[in-house]
Motif scaffolding. Structure first.
Motif, short mmCIF file in Angstrom:
data_model
loop_
_atom_site.label_atom_id
_atom_site.label_comp_id
_atom_site.label_asym_id
_atom_site.label_seq_id
_atom_site.Cartn_x
_atom_site.Cartn_y
_atom_site.Cartn_z
N PHE A 470 0.82 -1.21 0.00
CA PHE A 470 0.00 0.00 0.00
C PHE A 470 0.86 1.27 0.00
O PHE A 470 0.42 2.33 -0.43
CB PHE A 470 -0.90 0.03 1.23
CG PHE A 470 -2.25 -0.59 1.03
CD1 PHE A 470 -3.19 0.01 0.22
CD2 PHE A 470 -2.60 -1.76 1.68
CE1 PHE A 470 -4.45 -0.55 0.04
CE2 PHE A 470 -3.85 -2.34 1.52
CZ PHE A 470 -4.78 -1.73 0.69
N GLY A 471 2.09 1.19 0.52
CA GLY A 471 2.95 2.37 0.62
C GLY A 471 3.57 2.81 -0.69
O GLY A 471 4.35 3.76 -0.69
N VAL A 472 3.24 2.18 -1.79
CA VAL A 472 3.85 2.47 -3.09
C VAL A 472 5.37 2.48 -2.95
O VAL A 472 6.04 3.49 -3.15
CB VAL A 472 3.35 3.82 -3.67
CG1 VAL A 472 3.65 3.88 -5.17
CG2 VAL A 472 1.89 4.05 -3.41
N PRO A 473 5.95 1.32 -2.56
CA PRO A 473 7.38 1.30 -2.25
C PRO A 473 8.28 1.69 -3.41
O PRO A 473 9.36 2.23 -3.21
CB PRO A 473 7.62 -0.15 -1.80
CG PRO A 473 6.48 -0.93 -2.36
CD PRO A 473 5.32 0.00 -2.37
N SER A 474 7.83 1.45 -4.64
CA SER A 474 8.67 1.86 -5.78
C SER A 474 8.87 3.37 -5.80
O SER A 474 9.98 3.85 -6.04
CB SER A 474 8.02 1.39 -7.09
OG SER A 474 6.69 1.88 -7.19
N SER A 475 7.82 4.11 -5.51
CA SER A 475 7.92 5.57 -5.46
C SER A 475 8.69 6.02 -4.22
O SER A 475 9.61 6.85 -4.30
CB SER A 475 6.52 6.19 -5.46
OG SER A 475 6.59 7.59 -5.28
N ALA A 476 8.33 5.48 -3.06
CA ALA A 476 8.93 5.92 -1.81
C ALA A 476 10.43 5.64 -1.78
O ALA A 476 11.22 6.48 -1.32
CB ALA A 476 8.24 5.24 -0.63
N GLN A 477 10.85 4.48 -2.25
CA GLN A 477 12.27 4.15 -2.20
C GLN A 477 13.08 5.03 -3.15
O GLN A 477 14.22 5.41 -2.86
CB GLN A 477 12.47 2.67 -2.54
CG GLN A 477 11.95 1.72 -1.47
CD GLN A 477 12.81 1.75 -0.22
OE1 GLN A 477 13.98 2.11 -0.25
NE2 GLN A 477 12.23 1.35 0.91
#
Length: 576
Positions: A470-477
């Motif tokens: 849910f945290g959109v890890p691709s964007s956040a990382q």
């Protein structure tokens, strides 16, 4: 000689944010923001970049918003988010819910579709999407979650609007605010403005009336088994030692119910544990004759876990009646609106001037300490692997040993909230925060905002595998890598959604879903969760299945973060 740059509404808007204490603007830019893009470019070209907040580019709006929220949660200073018209506004919906329910100040600015189409004004419509994105009530999308919304109609008073919005956002109960402005308005030239930010301070902390202080303090002093229930007193870290002082004075134990902050040191003898979706009565709460609810939205679940009917109940809160919750009631004899730290300090001051029963207090302290020690022994006995399987309890014990007291832990473990709280046992004020609400994925941006707020601090997020996605890890990382904001994410990986299964069992314990183990919650085939972070943000990543490898993996992950590289450790638990 070059002509002077035009001073526009966009220029004034960004100056106002900086004047209001905004250090970062977390932005997902779109066709409605040329005025802002140009204002930033002009400021950099003219050597005036420091007159605006630093721009943090976020490829997804939810990451932008949760980053601003995380910064505010750690620093106490609200930050700004820029999103694209009504589409970007809808993309922040879940994170907006978290800030509203968690009482965190954030300012959101969204553009609006241009209101001219024939080139009448600079910024007039010139892209097809500007007709499609023109909706009847863009501000109405957020009105159920914001404290204030308004449209910037002219640049002549834009600074006043920004400072007023921030004043409302910061006043308790704090929360998000929302401004919109069309391209024509944001492009318009206006005269410079110089309002005094000191004239837009938030409301001063509210205090208890003297008779309320006396009534609550006397009830606590005369009780045999008083208890404090709190959930978010620790929004103000300085309120935590104030509560410790009050509780030690009377030997009053504390139960943390649905805590989204560290409200009371978990290693203190008067700490009586945590309750989340508790489906059975809490005998400690049921035995209390006086209960002080001190900053809590859900002090207990009435269906399964409530105080005794004869107990005297008092509610002290910045939001004592939960006016934004259609259904809510605690059968208290007194409700009072007050700042938590102020109220606790008042109660302590009154009690220090009152005669107290030292014998009764000593007896209660001894009984409370014995209960605390019993709980700790019981919890310690669970901190072992189950054969060759890693349990949440064992994992949290290992994390507790690997981090220090200063480490900031972000908990978004959902069905693991209770064991995470029980076995991490955080004790330093400000060392544990949650989203404040129920929309998943907050951790991913919040870790970035928290790291930007306190760069020297180690940030660790503990999340479920569903929450991780849910945290959109691709964007956040990617954002974390670009802006040097590394953190460690520990995934409680049970390969599925455990919470919907638990919810179904809570209503249908002997239903067909239970009989056939048919809950539609599996995440098989398993995704490479650390691999997402490695691909998008160059993060260190590993999946651990063997209990014997866990401590070494935690050490490696923390070493990576402390050297400036984000890390994701996925830990296999028993499958959901």
């Amino acid at each position: 000689m070059n002509p002077p740059r035009p001073y526009t509404t966009s220029t004034a808007f960004l100056e106002a944010l900086a004047e209001a204490g905004v250090r970062y603007v977390f932005a997902n830019l779109g066709s409605d923001h040329p005025g802002l893009v140009e204002a930033y470019a002009r400021a950099r070209a003219d050597g005036r970049a420091d007159t605006f907040p630093e721009l943090i580019i976020c490829p997804h709006e939810s990451v932008a918003f949760s980053a601003a929220q995380g910064y505010a949660q750690v620093s106490g200073e609200p930050q700004a988010v820029i999103v694209h018209v009504e589409c970007g506004t809808q993309n922040i919906g879940g994170m907006l819910h978290n800030a509203a329910k968690g009482r965190v100040p954030v300012l959101v600015f969204a553009g609006a579709s241009p209101f001219t189409q024939e080139g009448e004004l600079p910024g007039s419509r010139n892209e097809f999407i500007q007709w499609i994105q023109d909706v009847h009530d863009q501000r109405g999308i957020v009105r159920g979650y914001t404290k204030y919304d308004n449209e910037i109609r002219t640049g002549h008073n834009v600074k006043q609007l920004v400072h007023r919005a921030m004043q409302i956002a910061r006043s308790e109960p704090a929360g998000p605010v929302y401004l919109v402005g069309a391209r024509e308005v944001m492009e318009a030239e206006v005269p410079p403005q110089s309002p005094d930010p000191a004239r837009f301070t938030p409301i001063a902390p509210a205090a208890l009336a003297p008779d309320v202080v006396a009534g609550i303090a006397d009830a606590l002093a005369e009780a045999r088994d008083p208890v404090v229930v709190t959930s978010y007193l620790g929004r103000d870290p300085e309120a935590v030692p104030a509560l410790v002082e009050l509780c030690e004075l009377l030997a009053v134990p504390v139960i943390e119910s649905v805590p989204m902050r560290l409200n009371f040191p978990a290693d203190h003898p008067l700490h009586w544990g945590f309750q989340w979706n508790t489906q059975e009565p809490n005998p400690l709460l049921a035995a209390a004759d006086v209960v002080l609810v001190l900053g809590s939205d859900v002090p207990w679940i009435p269906l399964s876990n409530r105080p005794h009917a004869d107990a005297r109940l008092f509610v002290v809160d910045i939001d004592p009646l939960k006016e934004q919750m259609p259904l809510w009631h605690v059968p208290a004899e007194r409700f009072a609106r007050a700042d938590g730290r102020t109220a606790v300090t008042q109660l302590t001051g009154y009690l220090r001037g009152r005669e107290l029963d030292a014998g009764a207090i000593a007896d209660r302290y001894a009984r409370a300490t014995a209960e605390h020690e019993r709980q700790q022994r019981e919890l310690a006995a669970r901190e072992q692997p189950d054969g060759g399987t890693i349990t949440v309890e064992y994992l949290m014990a290992c994390v507790r040993e690997a981090i220090d007291d200063d480490t900031l832990v972000l908990s978004e473990a959902i069905s693991g909230y209770q064991p995470v709280g029980q076995h991490l046992r955080r004790s330093r004020p400000g060392s544990l925060i949650g989203s404040g609400g129920g929309s998943l994925g907050w951790y991913a941006g919040a870790a970035i905002g928290a790291k930007l707020a306190e760069p020297e601090r180690t940030v660790v997020s503990i999340v479920g595998d569903g929450t991780y996605l849910f945290g959109v890890p691709s964007s956040a990382q990617w954002v974390a890598r670009r802006y040097q904001a590394p953190s460690l994410t520990i995934i409680l990986d049970n390969r599925g959604w455990k919470s919907p299964k638990l919810s179904t069992l809570g209503v249908h314990p002997e239903g067909v879903a239970a009989e056939h183990d048919d809950f539609n919650v599996s995440f098989e085939p398993e995704a490479d969760l650390p691999g997402i972070a490695a691909a998008a943000g160059g993060a260190w990543g590993r999946t651990v299945r063997d209990p014997d490898e866990l401590k070494g993996a935690l050490t490696e992950a923390l070493d990576a973060v402390r050297s400036g590289r984000s890390a994701v450790l996925s830990v296999h638990l028993p499958p959901v």
